[in-house]
Motif scaffolding. Structure first.
Motif, PDB file in Angstrom:
ATOM      1  N   GLY A   1      47.093  29.322  61.190  1.00  0.00           N
ATOM      2  CA  GLY A   1      46.276  28.131  61.017  1.00  0.00           C
ATOM      3  C   GLY A   1      44.885  28.471  60.529  1.00  0.00           C
ATOM      4  N   SER A   2      44.671  28.506  59.226  1.00  0.00           N
ATOM      5  CA  SER A   2      43.344  28.768  58.634  1.00  0.00           C
ATOM      6  C   SER A   2      42.741  30.055  59.180  1.00  0.00           C
ATOM      7  N   THR A   3      43.460  31.143  59.056  1.00  0.00           N
ATOM      8  CA  THR A   3      42.972  32.416  59.564  1.00  0.00           C
ATOM      9  C   THR A   3      42.092  33.118  58.528  1.00  0.00           C
ATOM     10  N   SER A   4      41.189  33.929  59.022  1.00  0.00           N
ATOM     11  CA  SER A   4      40.346  34.767  58.170  1.00  0.00           C
ATOM     12  C   SER A   4      40.083  36.062  58.910  1.00  0.00           C
ATOM     13  N   PHE A   5      39.833  37.132  58.147  1.00  0.00           N
ATOM     14  CA  PHE A   5      39.597  38.422  58.793  1.00  0.00           C
ATOM     15  C   PHE A   5      38.563  39.222  58.017  1.00  0.00           C
ATOM     16  N   PHE A   6      37.953  40.163  58.715  1.00  0.00           N
ATOM     17  CA  PHE A   6      36.928  41.020  58.122  1.00  0.00           C
ATOM     18  C   PHE A   6      37.098  42.437  58.642  1.00  0.00           C
ATOM     19  N   GLU A   9      36.006  32.875  30.086  1.00  0.00           N
ATOM     20  CA  GLU A   9      37.401  32.478  29.889  1.00  0.00           C
ATOM     21  C   GLU A   9      38.188  32.925  31.116  1.00  0.00           C
ATOM     22  N   TRP A  10      39.345  32.265  31.335  1.00  0.00           N
ATOM     23  CA  TRP A  10      40.123  32.562  32.527  1.00  0.00           C
ATOM     24  C   TRP A  10      41.600  32.703  32.198  1.00  0.00           C
ATOM     25  N   LEU A  11      42.215  33.729  32.790  1.00  0.00           N
ATOM     26  CA  LEU A  11      43.667  33.784  32.833  1.00  0.00           C
ATOM     27  C   LEU A  11      44.140  32.843  33.949  1.00  0.00           C
ATOM     28  N   PRO A  12      45.390  32.364  33.893  1.00  0.00           N
ATOM     29  CA  PRO A  12      45.874  31.433  34.926  1.00  0.00           C
ATOM     30  C   PRO A  12      45.722  31.999  36.338  1.00  0.00           C
ATOM     31  N   GLY A  13      45.084  31.215  37.214  1.00  0.00           N
ATOM     32  CA  GLY A  13      44.944  31.599  38.617  1.00  0.00           C
ATOM     33  C   GLY A  13      43.822  32.562  38.921  1.00  0.00           C
ATOM     34  N   CYS A  14      43.005  32.925  37.930  1.00  0.00           N
ATOM     35  CA  CYS A  14      42.003  33.975  38.139  1.00  0.00           C
ATOM     36  C   CYS A  14      40.597  33.462  38.431  1.00  0.00           C
ATOM     37  N   GLN A  15      40.381  32.162  38.429  1.00  0.00           N
ATOM     38  CA  GLN A  15      39.042  31.686  38.764  1.00  0.00           C
ATOM     39  C   GLN A  15      38.736  32.027  40.222  1.00  0.00           C
ATOM     40  N   PRO A  16      37.670  32.785  40.469  1.00  0.00           N
ATOM     41  CA  PRO A  16      37.447  33.340  41.807  1.00  0.00           C
ATOM     42  C   PRO A  16      36.792  32.342  42.762  1.00  0.00           C
ATOM     43  N   ALA A  17      36.835  32.696  44.038  1.00  0.00           N
ATOM     44  CA  ALA A  17      36.194  31.895  45.089  1.00  0.00           C
ATOM     45  C   ALA A  17      35.469  32.849  46.037  1.00  0.00           C
ATOM     46  N   PHE A  18      34.545  33.631  45.487  1.00  0.00           N
ATOM     47  CA  PHE A  18      33.825  34.606  46.293  1.00  0.00           C
ATOM     48  C   PHE A  18      33.013  33.948  47.416  1.00  0.00           C
ATOM     49  N   GLU A  19      32.693  32.651  47.232  1.00  0.00           N
ATOM     50  CA  GLU A  19      31.923  31.968  48.272  1.00  0.00           C
ATOM     51  C   GLU A  19      32.729  31.790  49.559  1.00  0.00           C
ATOM     52  N   LEU A  20      34.061  31.952  49.489  1.00  0.00           N
ATOM     53  CA  LEU A  20      34.915  31.825  50.675  1.00  0.00           C
ATOM     54  C   LEU A  20      35.090  33.150  51.413  1.00  0.00           C
ATOM     55  N   ARG A  21      34.521  34.202  50.872  1.00  0.00           N
ATOM     56  CA  ARG A  21      34.704  35.544  51.455  1.00  0.00           C
ATOM     57  C   ARG A  21      34.148  35.605  52.875  1.00  0.00           C
ATOM     58  N   PRO A  22      34.963  35.971  53.866  1.00  0.00           N
ATOM     59  CA  PRO A  22      34.469  36.018  55.244  1.00  0.00           C
ATOM     60  C   PRO A  22      33.471  37.153  55.451  1.00  0.00           C
ATOM     61  N   ASN A  23      32.537  36.930  56.372  1.00  0.00           N
ATOM     62  CA  ASN A  23      31.652  38.006  56.801  1.00  0.00           C
ATOM     63  C   ASN A  23      31.792  38.189  58.304  1.00  0.00           C
ATOM     64  N   LYS A  24      31.287  39.268  58.799  1.00  0.00           N
ATOM     65  CA  LYS A  24      31.469  39.611  60.213  1.00  0.00           C
ATOM     66  C   LYS A  24      30.878  38.558  61.139  1.00  0.00           C
ATOM     67  N   SER A  25      29.703  38.047  60.806  1.00  0.00           N
ATOM     68  CA  SER A  25      29.041  37.098  61.694  1.00  0.00           C
ATOM     69  C   SER A  25      29.841  35.806  61.854  1.00  0.00           C
ATOM     70  N   SER A  26      30.560  35.389  60.791  1.00  0.00           N
ATOM     71  CA  SER A  26      31.337  34.149  60.873  1.00  0.00           C
ATOM     72  C   SER A  26      32.592  34.322  61.721  1.00  0.00           C
ATOM     73  N   LEU A  27      32.979  35.566  62.002  1.00  0.00           N
ATOM     74  CA  LEU A  27      34.195  35.833  62.771  1.00  0.00           C
ATOM     75  C   LEU A  27      33.897  36.414  64.146  1.00  0.00           C
ATOM     76  N   THR A  28      32.632  36.377  64.532  1.00  0.00           N
ATOM     77  CA  THR A  28      32.237  36.856  65.854  1.00  0.00           C
ATOM     78  C   THR A  28      32.119  35.672  66.796  1.00  0.00           C
ATOM     79  N   SER A  29      32.725  35.781  67.943  1.00  0.00           N
ATOM     80  CA  SER A  29      32.765  34.666  68.883  1.00  0.00           C
ATOM     81  C   SER A  29      31.364  34.236  69.291  1.00  0.00           C
ATOM     82  N   PRO A  30      31.107  32.916  69.331  1.00  0.00           N
ATOM     83  CA  PRO A  30      29.801  32.432  69.795  1.00  0.00           C
ATOM     84  C   PRO A  30      29.626  32.604  71.294  1.00  0.00           C
TER      85      PRO A  30
END
Length: 333
Positions: A148-153, A304-325
């Motif tokens: 369910g919407s998992t992310s890892f770093f 220019e873009w090949l099919p499926g290659c437009q990136p989404a680097f803004e979605l890249r997880p970082n450690k702080s977003s995956l550390t428990s509050p």
């Protein structure tokens, strides 16, 4: 076994062999220490019901939560609210709002959101998901399933995926369906992906169907792109060094001048290609069988873009977003 209790108020019900206590309370049973503000202990079943903030400290184990229901004899129970389990024998730390936990053989169900840390020899994987299950296999190794919407770093690889499935026995991490991953300056996509570890270090990468790699160029405006049907990559010292792409492999690569300006692009296709990386950048590409290539001078600042290659680097997880509050005092572990 016997235990020692220090508390403000204590009531004992001999018919039920049950203790009720209120105020700051400390319980010591063998090598296990427990703290709470309010609770009960049923001696026959060894069930502890602790409220008002509960902590349990035992060898290789630390538990902290708002409310704890725990059977001391079987080392299992449920944690409710701001829950944390740190199990150094299994090498994980888990935080969630609800945790159903058994120490051995390890068994965990946790729900929304779930923060998970897994220790490796030279790194730690930080992950987050909606739900988590941990189960023991016959050889006592564990299977960890976040979904369910998992992310890892980790220090060298990051990703997002609907499913994160780690098998300790084979040191394999499966990501599916359609995960997105990042390493260095590159973004990777595919229908499904497997990361193979060797002695707790990244060893190889496998990707199947609709494989894409997008890598930033030196000017950071254009992107080198490759696509194919399947991919196999190799790591050295936890760093991705090379990948081979098979099955209708295509590439859109850019020529960069010494001053960092894009001069032109090469569009090519072949049966398979091998890419080598150096210092997080695409260094060399080898193409083989049925190679076709076209060079085009750059006439526009629009990528220019090949099919499926437009990136989404803004979605890249970082450690702080995956550390428990949730913060705790688990240094006592």
């Amino acid at each position: 076994s016997a235990f020692k209790m220090t508390t403000d108020t204590l009531l004992y019900s001999p018919n039920k062999n049950k203790y009720s206590f209120a105020g700051p309370t400390e319980l010591i049973r063998d090598s296990t220490l427990l703290y709470c503000s309010l609770g009960t202990y049923s001696a026959d079943s060894t069930l502890l019901e602790l409220y008002g903030g509960a902590k349990m400290i035992a060898p290789n184990q630390y538990i902290e939560t708002d409310s704890l229901y725990y059977f001391l004899n079987s080392d299992d129970g449920t944690l409710h609210g701001n829950a944390m389990v740190a199990d150094s024998a299994e090498g994980f730390v888990l935080s969630s709002d609800f945790i159903d936990y058994k120490k051995s053989p390890v068994y965990v169900d946790a729900y929304k959101p779930v923060f998970y840390e897994q220790s490796l020899d030279n790194d730690t994987i930080y992950a987050k998901g909606d739900s988590l299950k941990i189960r023991s296999e016959l050889d006592s190794s564990k299977i960890v399933h976040l979904f369910g919407s998992t992310s890892f770093f980790s220090s060298d690889f990051q990703g997002i995926s609907p499913n994160f499935l780690f098998r300790e026995a084979t040191e394999e991490l499966a990501l599916y369906p359609s995960p997105t991953m990042w390493s260095g300056n590159s973004e990777f996509g595919a229908d499904s992906t497997a990361l193979k570890l060797e002695a707790d270090e990244l060893d190889s990468l496998f990707m199947v169907k609709d494989v894409t790699i997008t890598t930033t160029t030196k000017d950071s405006l254009f992107y080198d792109q490759t696509t194919g049907t399947k991919l196999k990559g190799n790591f050295i010292d936890n760093t991705l060094k090379s990948v081979r792409i098979d099955g209708n492999a295509q590439a859109l690569l850019h020529n960069v001048s010494e001053d960092g300006n894009i001069e032109g692009s090469n569009t090519s296709s072949c049966s398979w290609m091998k890419i080598q990386f150096q210092e997080e950048a695409l260094e060399r590409i080898k193409m083989a069988r049925d190679v076709e290539a076209l060079y085009t001078p750059i006439k526009s600042a629009v990528p220019e873009w090949l099919p499926g290659c437009q990136p989404a680097f803004e979605l890249r997880p970082n450690k702080s977003s995956l550390t428990s509050p949730f913060t705790s005092s688990r240094e006592q572990l």
